[in-house]
Design an enzyme around this catalytic site. Structure first.
Site, PDB file in Angstrom:
ATOM      1  N   LYS A  71       0.858  -1.188   0.000  1.00  0.00           N
ATOM      2  CA  LYS A  71       0.000   0.000   0.000  1.00  0.00           C
ATOM      3  C   LYS A  71       0.889   1.230   0.000  1.00  0.00           C
ATOM      4  O   LYS A  71       1.864   1.293   0.753  1.00  0.00           O
ATOM      5  CB  LYS A  71      -0.843  -0.020   1.287  1.00  0.00           C
ATOM      6  CG  LYS A  71      -1.859   1.078   1.397  1.00  0.00           C
ATOM      7  CD  LYS A  71      -3.172   0.702   0.741  1.00  0.00           C
ATOM      8  CE  LYS A  71      -4.115   1.874   0.590  1.00  0.00           C
ATOM      9  NZ  LYS A  71      -3.838   2.740  -0.560  1.00  0.00           N
ATOM     10  N   LYS A  95       5.036   1.915   8.609  1.00  0.00           N
ATOM     11  CA  LYS A  95       3.829   2.599   9.113  1.00  0.00           C
ATOM     12  C   LYS A  95       2.633   1.639   9.189  1.00  0.00           C
ATOM     13  O   LYS A  95       1.937   1.598  10.210  1.00  0.00           O
ATOM     14  CB  LYS A  95       3.490   3.766   8.186  1.00  0.00           C
ATOM     15  CG  LYS A  95       2.368   4.649   8.695  1.00  0.00           C
ATOM     16  CD  LYS A  95       1.868   5.640   7.645  1.00  0.00           C
ATOM     17  CE  LYS A  95       2.997   6.386   6.963  1.00  0.00           C
ATOM     18  NZ  LYS A  95       2.498   7.294   5.911  1.00  0.00           N
ATOM     19  N   LYS A 107       5.322   2.345  -2.849  1.00  0.00           N
ATOM     20  CA  LYS A 107       5.196   3.750  -3.225  1.00  0.00           C
ATOM     21  C   LYS A 107       5.381   3.840  -4.727  1.00  0.00           C
ATOM     22  O   LYS A 107       6.006   2.957  -5.337  1.00  0.00           O
ATOM     23  CB  LYS A 107       6.278   4.592  -2.525  1.00  0.00           C
ATOM     24  CG  LYS A 107       5.887   6.038  -2.360  1.00  0.00           C
ATOM     25  CD  LYS A 107       4.911   6.232  -1.199  1.00  0.00           C
ATOM     26  CE  LYS A 107       4.495   7.666  -1.051  1.00  0.00           C
ATOM     27  NZ  LYS A 107       3.719   7.862   0.193  1.00  0.00           N
ATOM     28  N   THR A 191      -5.529  12.494   6.842  1.00  0.00           N
ATOM     29  CA  THR A 191      -4.144  12.618   7.295  1.00  0.00           C
ATOM     30  C   THR A 191      -4.011  13.797   8.263  1.00  0.00           C
ATOM     31  O   THR A 191      -3.406  13.673   9.337  1.00  0.00           O
ATOM     32  CB  THR A 191      -3.182  12.766   6.101  1.00  0.00           C
ATOM     33  OG1 THR A 191      -3.456  11.700   5.183  1.00  0.00           O
ATOM     34  CG2 THR A 191      -1.741  12.701   6.531  1.00  0.00           C
ATOM     35  N   ASN A 222      -2.709  19.325   0.625  1.00  0.00           N
ATOM     36  CA  ASN A 222      -3.822  18.542   1.177  1.00  0.00           C
ATOM     37  C   ASN A 222      -3.714  18.367   2.690  1.00  0.00           C
ATOM     38  O   ASN A 222      -4.618  18.716   3.444  1.00  0.00           O
ATOM     39  CB  ASN A 222      -3.875  17.181   0.455  1.00  0.00           C
ATOM     40  CG  ASN A 222      -4.914  16.254   1.067  1.00  0.00           C
ATOM     41  OD1 ASN A 222      -4.880  15.989   2.272  1.00  0.00           O
ATOM     42  ND2 ASN A 222      -5.845  15.796   0.271  1.00  0.00           N
ATOM     43  N   SER A 362      -7.610   5.027   4.233  1.00  0.00           N
ATOM     44  CA  SER A 362      -7.479   4.302   2.962  1.00  0.00           C
ATOM     45  C   SER A 362      -7.855   2.832   3.164  1.00  0.00           C
ATOM     46  O   SER A 362      -8.529   2.228   2.324  1.00  0.00           O
ATOM     47  CB  SER A 362      -6.046   4.366   2.440  1.00  0.00           C
ATOM     48  OG  SER A 362      -5.853   5.516   1.652  1.00  0.00           O
TER      49      SER A 362
END
Ligand code: NAD
Length: 436
Positions: A71, A95, A107, A191, A222, A362
């Protein structure tokens, strides 16, 4: 940038040695976590509006998938490199494990200055990324999301491209989508909201009230915008904000909402994917402008880093005057910078817990897509709050118990879960010469 010549991944890996030793992690697991499992690279050819062709390098790095499908977001930026994407994929691995999500880490990125492209060029580029990597991502394999310079609009184009290639709807292939295409309520704010919740928990432990704390925020995209708006509503005094073009400061406090409204209005007026204005253009007359470096050196209670990696390094860490730093960006402090801050008793609330709200929601979006049923904002917010509170308090307790920095506590939690999962997979690795 850091004075040393270590790559970003080597710098990130150097933090792991101490963790392996503290946990007595088996050599096999250390070797497996020593580099990404898969690195995919492509050159994306895109037809420009004027008929010319440009080629953009792009990557998808899947670091480790022991605990589940990988992810991680996709970044569009002129400085994207394999080293940066690989490092970010390691941090995603840590994480997801640290907050106990059933995901590994990945990523992606494209080396491009996306603000120089027209909207249609950007759409062709985004669709090109999915055409290049559609066979290595998947609902149970690797699930992308937004990151720097990518957002719900871009995720919408990408999920549509994937559906066209595989000839069916697979909304859970990407998270951070628009609501109309299977996005989750609350993902866009997640976030920033998560970072504020972690700061609240930390402040409570320090017996501090929000109105007693002044805050400077680097990065007004964001995550920075959502954090700023929610923190202001919660009573924190936001004294400074910056973006890539400059910073604004008002010691009596700034209200981020009108600045945000101004940026969004000009974006909508121009029909753009990005805001083109700087915080400096939208500031009221009460605010003074300053450089981004000056913002980093302000004497504030809390400095929030919500832009890019390596903003505080051994070159500037001794000039930081904030008492607490919240890392919303991934890796905004180098290992050398971290050591200097630690020696100076500056508390760092590390990225892998401070910005985990995004990947937690997510995950909730992916679960809703898989069920084909959608939750209210209250349900999403409650689930985010519960998971983050449990995990953040566990780090804070562990850091107290072992007398280690919060980052070490978070890494201990994450690496222990990954190493346990590797051990639980058994010994197939001894016998098979390939894992496909
Ligand atoms: P974004 O592209 O929306 O915003 C980035 C902001 O940083 C912009 O305002 C840009 O102007 C600013 N910026 C860039 N360079 C700067 C500089 N030198 N000084 C000051 N400001 C600068 O990106 P985002 O989604 O907000 O992501 C920011 C960070 O948070 C990244 O490190 C990203 O990996 C991390 N993050 C994002 C999410 C998410 O959900 N979007 C989740 C977890 C972590």
């Amino acid at each position: 940038m850091s004075k040393n010549t270590k790559s970003l991944l080597e710098d990130a890996q150097s933090r792991m040695t101490d963790i392996y030793e503290r946990l007595e992690v088996a050599d096999d697991s250390r070797h497996r976590l020593g580099q990404p499992k898969r690195i995919h690279q492509a050159s994306l050819s895109v037809r420009m509006d004027d008929g010319s062709l440009r080629v953009f390098p792009a990557w998808r790095v899947q670091y480790d998938d022991t605990r589940g499908p990988t992810k991680g977001g996709i970044r569009f930026h002129p400085n994207v490199s394999e080293d940066e994407v690989a490092t970010l994929s390691l941090w995603m691995t840590l994480k997801c494990a640290a907050v106990d999500l059933p995901f590994g880490g990945a990523k992606g990125g494209i080396r491009v200055d996306p603000k120089t492209l027209s909207r249609l060029e950007l759409e062709r580029l985004s669709r090109g990324y999915i055409r290049a990597f559609h066979d290595v991502i998947g609902l149970d394999r690797d699930i992308p999301a937004p990151d720097v310079n990518t957002n719900a609009i871009i995720m919408g184009w990408m999920v549509d491209e994937y559906a066209q290639i595989v000839r069916r709807h697979v909304p859970g292939i990407i998270t951070g989508k628009p609501l109309g295409l299977g996005g989750s309520i609350g993902r866009e704010q997640a976030t920033g909201a998560g970072a504020l919740q972690v700061l609240d928990l930390w402040a409570k432990r320090q017996k501090k009230e929000p109105h007693e704390l002044s805050v400077a925020i680097q990065g007004f995209g964001n995550t920075g915008q959502n954090f700023a708006r929610l923190a202001h509503d919660a009573g924190y005094k936001i004294v400074a904000l910056s973006d890539s073009q400059g910073a604004i400061y008002n010691e009596d406090g700034l209200d981020p909402e009108p600045i945000l409204r101004h940026k969004n209005r000009t974006r909508e007026l121009k029909g753009m994917v990005y805001c083109s204005d700087s915080v400096c253009d939208a500031a009221d007359t009460e605010a003074q402008t300053m450089s981004g470096d000056e913002l980093l050196q302000l004497d504030v209670d809390v400095l929030v880093l919500a832009a890019l990696e390596n903003q505080i390094t051994d070159a500037n860490a001794d000039q930081i005057r904030a008492k607490t730093i919240v890392e919303i960006a991934n890796g905004p402090i180098s290992t050398g910078g971290d050591q200097i801050l630690q020696d100076r008793d500056i508390t760092v609330i590390p990225d892998i817990i401070a910005n985990a709200g995004g990947v937690i929601v997510s995950h909730l979006e992916w679960v809703q897509n898989r069920m084909g049923d959608y939750w209210s904002g209250d349900t999403v917010a409650k689930q985010l709050r519960q998971r983050l509170e449990r995990q953040a308090n566990a780090f804070f307790d562990l850091a107290d118990e072992k007398a280690v920095p919060l980052r070490t506590a978070a890494y201990l939690q994450g690496v222990r879960r990954i190493a346990d999962a590797m051990a639980q997979q058994g010994t197939h690795g001894y016998f098979s010469d390939t894992d496909g």
